[in-house]
Motif scaffolding. Structure first.
Motif, PDB file in Angstrom:
ATOM      1  N   CYS A  95      16.463  -9.420 -28.456  1.00  0.00           N
ATOM      2  CA  CYS A  95      16.083  -8.987 -29.808  1.00  0.00           C
ATOM      3  C   CYS A  95      15.734  -7.500 -29.800  1.00  0.00           C
ATOM      4  O   CYS A  95      16.088  -6.757 -30.726  1.00  0.00           O
ATOM      5  N   ARG A  96      15.042  -7.077 -28.746  1.00  0.00           N
ATOM      6  CA  ARG A  96      14.712  -5.658 -28.624  1.00  0.00           C
ATOM      7  C   ARG A  96      15.973  -4.815 -28.453  1.00  0.00           C
ATOM      8  O   ARG A  96      16.079  -3.707 -28.978  1.00  0.00           O
ATOM      9  N   ILE A 165      17.775 -17.663 -30.096  1.00  0.00           N
ATOM     10  CA  ILE A 165      17.036 -16.463 -30.471  1.00  0.00           C
ATOM     11  C   ILE A 165      17.491 -15.355 -29.527  1.00  0.00           C
ATOM     12  O   ILE A 165      17.314 -15.494 -28.318  1.00  0.00           O
ATOM     13  N   PRO A 166      18.139 -14.313 -30.031  1.00  0.00           N
ATOM     14  CA  PRO A 166      18.411 -14.040 -31.444  1.00  0.00           C
ATOM     15  C   PRO A 166      19.630 -14.819 -31.957  1.00  0.00           C
ATOM     16  O   PRO A 166      20.491 -15.215 -31.190  1.00  0.00           O
ATOM     17  N   SER A 167      19.661 -15.018 -33.245  1.00  0.00           N
ATOM     18  CA  SER A 167      20.832 -15.483 -33.988  1.00  0.00           C
ATOM     19  C   SER A 167      20.944 -14.637 -35.244  1.00  0.00           C
ATOM     20  O   SER A 167      19.925 -14.159 -35.756  1.00  0.00           O
ATOM     21  N   THR A 168      22.158 -14.474 -35.732  1.00  0.00           N
ATOM     22  CA  THR A 168      22.370 -13.757 -36.984  1.00  0.00           C
ATOM     23  C   THR A 168      23.293 -14.583 -37.870  1.00  0.00           C
ATOM     24  O   THR A 168      24.342 -15.042 -37.423  1.00  0.00           O
ATOM     25  N   ALA A 184      22.892 -11.419 -29.080  1.00  0.00           N
ATOM     26  CA  ALA A 184      22.514 -10.079 -29.526  1.00  0.00           C
ATOM     27  C   ALA A 184      23.772  -9.311 -29.914  1.00  0.00           C
ATOM     28  O   ALA A 184      24.827  -9.458 -29.293  1.00  0.00           O
ATOM     29  N   LEU A 185      23.657  -8.498 -30.962  1.00  0.00           N
ATOM     30  CA  LEU A 185      24.810  -7.778 -31.501  1.00  0.00           C
ATOM     31  C   LEU A 185      24.590  -6.275 -31.434  1.00  0.00           C
ATOM     32  O   LEU A 185      23.480  -5.796 -31.649  1.00  0.00           O
TER      33      LEU A 185
END
Length: 201
Positions: A95-96, A165-168, A184-185
Motif C-alpha cells: 500500500c505504501r 490488501i491492497p485491492s483496487t 499494488a499498482l
C-alpha cells in the motif's frame, strides 16, 4: 454461554471480523486469475487486472460511512463520475509502494471526472492512517472501515470484489463495478483501468 444462545449481534460481529480477516494481507494474485467463481464473464489480462463487459457489470452495495477526517461520505453520491476505490492499510508495505501513484493520479484526473475514495481497513485507530495520508500526499477521502464491514457487504457475491490488501476496484459512471486489481499498482496500470471508462458514453 452456548453458541446457540449467543446474542445475534455478537455472532454477526464475529462473522464480519472473521470474513474481513480472510482478505489476503498485503498480497494479491498476480498470475491473471479472476475471483468470483462460476461463469462470471470476467476477463483478466496477464497483468492481473480483471474487467467486466459493460452489459455484465453489477452495482455495488452500500459504501457509505465516516471518513478518516470525520466527515460523512456515500459513494453513491459520486454517480456520473468514474470512481476508483482503493483498499489499504497503513501497516501494508505494498500500500505504501502504490500510494504516491494514487495520489498523483487522483490530482491529475479529478478535472476529467474521476474521483478516488480509499477504504482504510485493519487500522484499529485513525492516527496511523492519517499519518500515512500525510506522508504520501493523499488528499482524497478514505472511508474508515477497521473491521472490513464495507468491504464484506459493499460488493455483491460473484462480482469483482476486493479480495486482498491492497485491492483496487473501479466503478463506471453508472456506479457499476467495471474493473479490479488484487495487487499494488503503478500509475500506468492504474490508468489502464480508468481510461477506457472515461471514454464510455
Amino acid at each position: 454461554m452456548s453458541l446457540s444462545r449467543a446474542p445475534r449481534r455478537t455472532l454477526l460481529a464475529v462473522g464480519v471480523l472473521s470474513a474481513a480477516l480472510t482478505l489476503s494481507a498485503c498480497g494479491g494474485d498476480s498470475n491473471g486469475k479472476s475471483g468470483g467463481g462460476g461463469n462470471t464473464n470476467f476477463v483478466t489480462n496477464t497483468g492481473g487486472i480483471s474487467t467486466a463487459a459493460k452489459g455484465e457489470r453489477a452495482a455495488t452495495g452500500e459504501l457509505a460511512g465516516e471518513t478518516l477526517d470525520g466527515k460523512r461520505l456515500d459513494v453513491a453520491d459520486l454517480k456520473g463520475k468514474v470512481v476508483v476505490l482503493n483498499v489499504w492499510g497503513s501497516w501494508c508495505a505494498p500500500c505504501r509502494a502504490e500510494a504516491p501513484h494514487f495520489a498523483k493520479a487522483a490530482k491529475d484526473l479529478k478535472a476529467k471526472g474521476v474521483e478516488f475514495v480509499g477504504l482504510n481497513t485493519r487500522d484499529p485507530n485513525k492516527q496511523p492512517a492519517l499519518a500515512f495520508e500525510e506522508d504520501y500526499g493523499v488528499t482524497y477521502p478514505s472511508l474508515y472501515d477497521p473491521q472490513g464491514r464495507l468491504i464484506l457487504f459493499g460488493f455483491p457475491k460473484g462480482t469483482l470484489s476486493p479480495q486482498s490488501i491492497p485491492s483496487t476496484v473501479v466503478l463506471d459512471k453508472e456506479g457499476r463495478i467495471a474493473a479490479r486489481s488484487l495487487m499494488a499498482l503503478n500509475e500506468e496500470k492504474l490508468r489502464s483501468m480508468i481510461d477506457p471508462l472515461l471514454k464510455e458514453k
